[in-house]
Design a protein around this motif. Structure first.
Motif, short mmCIF file in Angstrom:
data_model
loop_
_atom_site.label_atom_id
_atom_site.label_comp_id
_atom_site.label_asym_id
_atom_site.label_seq_id
_atom_site.Cartn_x
_atom_site.Cartn_y
_atom_site.Cartn_z
N VAL A 111 1.06 -1.25 0.01
CA VAL A 111 0.08 0.02 -0.08
C VAL A 111 0.73 1.23 0.11
CG1 VAL A 111 -2.18 -0.96 1.05
CG2 VAL A 111 -0.21 -0.18 2.51
N GLY A 112 1.92 1.22 0.74
CA GLY A 112 2.94 2.16 0.77
C GLY A 112 3.56 2.63 -0.38
N LYS A 113 4.00 1.73 -0.99
CA LYS A 113 4.65 1.76 -2.24
C LYS A 113 3.74 2.47 -3.37
CE LYS A 113 6.63 -2.22 -2.26
NZ LYS A 113 7.45 -3.33 -2.69
N MET A 114 2.32 1.92 -3.34
CA MET A 114 1.38 2.42 -4.21
C MET A 114 1.12 3.99 -3.91
SD MET A 114 -0.64 1.02 -6.68
CE MET A 114 -0.23 2.43 -7.63
N LEU A 115 0.94 4.41 -2.63
CA LEU A 115 0.45 5.67 -2.41
C LEU A 115 1.71 6.63 -2.77
CD1 LEU A 115 -0.84 4.93 0.99
CD2 LEU A 115 -2.25 6.17 -0.88
N LEU A 116 3.20 6.24 -2.44
CA LEU A 116 4.39 7.07 -3.02
C LEU A 116 4.50 7.10 -4.46
CD1 LEU A 116 6.96 5.36 -0.60
CD2 LEU A 116 5.94 7.79 -0.37
N ALA A 117 3.98 5.94 -5.24
CA ALA A 117 3.87 6.12 -6.60
C ALA A 117 2.96 7.07 -7.28
CB ALA A 117 3.83 4.64 -7.22
N GLY A 118 2.00 7.28 -6.56
CA GLY A 118 0.95 8.20 -6.88
C GLY A 118 1.11 9.66 -6.31
N LEU A 119 2.20 9.92 -5.92
CA LEU A 119 2.69 11.28 -5.47
C LEU A 119 3.44 11.95 -6.95
CD1 LEU A 119 4.61 11.04 -2.21
CD2 LEU A 119 2.27 12.01 -2.58
N PRO A 120 3.12 13.28 -6.87
CA PRO A 120 3.85 14.07 -8.13
C PRO A 120 5.53 13.81 -7.88
CG PRO A 120 2.17 15.41 -7.07
CD PRO A 120 2.14 14.19 -6.18
#
Length: 260
Positions: free
Chosen positions: A141-150
């Motif tokens: 979940v964390g990597k998915m969220l980090l990947a979604g950041l500008p």
């Protein structure tokens, strides 16, 4: 269940047509697409316009677009949403389908905070819990969220948290090199899903998918966690599809509408 009112149903059919294409329609297009009599279409459009659910499209004579009243209703719906409550409902549905542990998490700095968790029907030890914080780079979940950041925001967070040092290690398989994390996140952006191979728990693998709000921004992620002894390539594919489906369902509840 009570009887559906045909006139109300047709009015909603008209409004829902505007969710497609460029968001403008003429009365003849509505008539053709809904197979309605022209007089019925005229009455519906006139009524919806009088109530500000439709308005004439600026600079496009004879065409209409959604009016401010639809925005007001959508805004009130958004105000009443509770991401944790909605996330728990969807997580429960996913867990009931697959029998595995399901999480919904949000990002804070370089950590994830679990806002919903539904446990597996099997006995399994998990390091997560609703309300618990874990390093984002160690979790699906964390990597998915980090990947979604500008990209600029991601770099700012990485710089503030690493300062030339390695990232925190939770297991021997945790990513600790910032450049390796950048490469992993780049791949996740392409794939649209994230995985974790015993990076936060030596006994567990995970898959995760992004949850978006009505603006399209990634605001959460939903994951399915599986003990290594039940993990196979076929199972991974099944659970990835299920995580995507659950994340899309939660996104829709938050007002997101996928392109196409």
């Amino acid at each position: 269940m009570g009887r559906l009112v045909p006139a109300v149903t047709r009015a909603f059919d008209v409004l829902e047509l505007f969710l497609e294409g460029d968001g403008t329609l003429s009365a003849p297009e509505i008539t053709r697409r809904l197979q309605l009599p022209r007089t019925t279409t005229h009455e519906l459009v006139t009524t919806l316009t009088a109530r500000n659910y439709l308005v004439p499209a600026p600079g496009q004579p004879g065409r209409y677009r959604l009016g401010v009243r639809t925005y007001q209703l959508g805004s009130r719906y958004a105000e009443q949403l509770d991401l944790a409550a909605e996330g728990h409902q969807v997580a429960r549905e996913v867990a009931d389908t697959c029998g595995e542990t399901v999480h919904v998490a949000v990002l804070e700095d370089m950590d994830v905070i679990y806002i919903a968790k539904v446990d597996s029907s099997h006995a399994v030890r998990m390091v997560s819990a609703a309300g618990r914080r874990l390093p984002a780079h160690c979790t699906a979940v964390g990597k998915m969220l980090l990947a979604g950041l500008p990209e600029a925001e991601l770099e700012e967070r990485l710089d503030a948290n690493t300062a030339g040092r390695e990232l925190v290690r939770m297991t021997p398989r945790s990513i600790t090199d910032p450049d390796a994390l950048r490469a992993t996140l780049a791949e996740i952006r392409i794939l649209g899903v994230a995985g974790e191979q015993q990076e936060s728990n030596p006994d567990v693998n995970c898959v995760a998918a992004p949850v978006r709000d009505r603006s399209g921004r990634v605001v959460a992620a939903l994951s399915v966690s599986v003990p290594v002894h039940r993990w196979t390539e076929e199972r991974e594919n099944e659970l990835t599809a299920l995580a995507v489906r659950g994340a899309n369902e939660l996104s829709e509840r938050l007002g997101h509408r996928a392109a196409g």
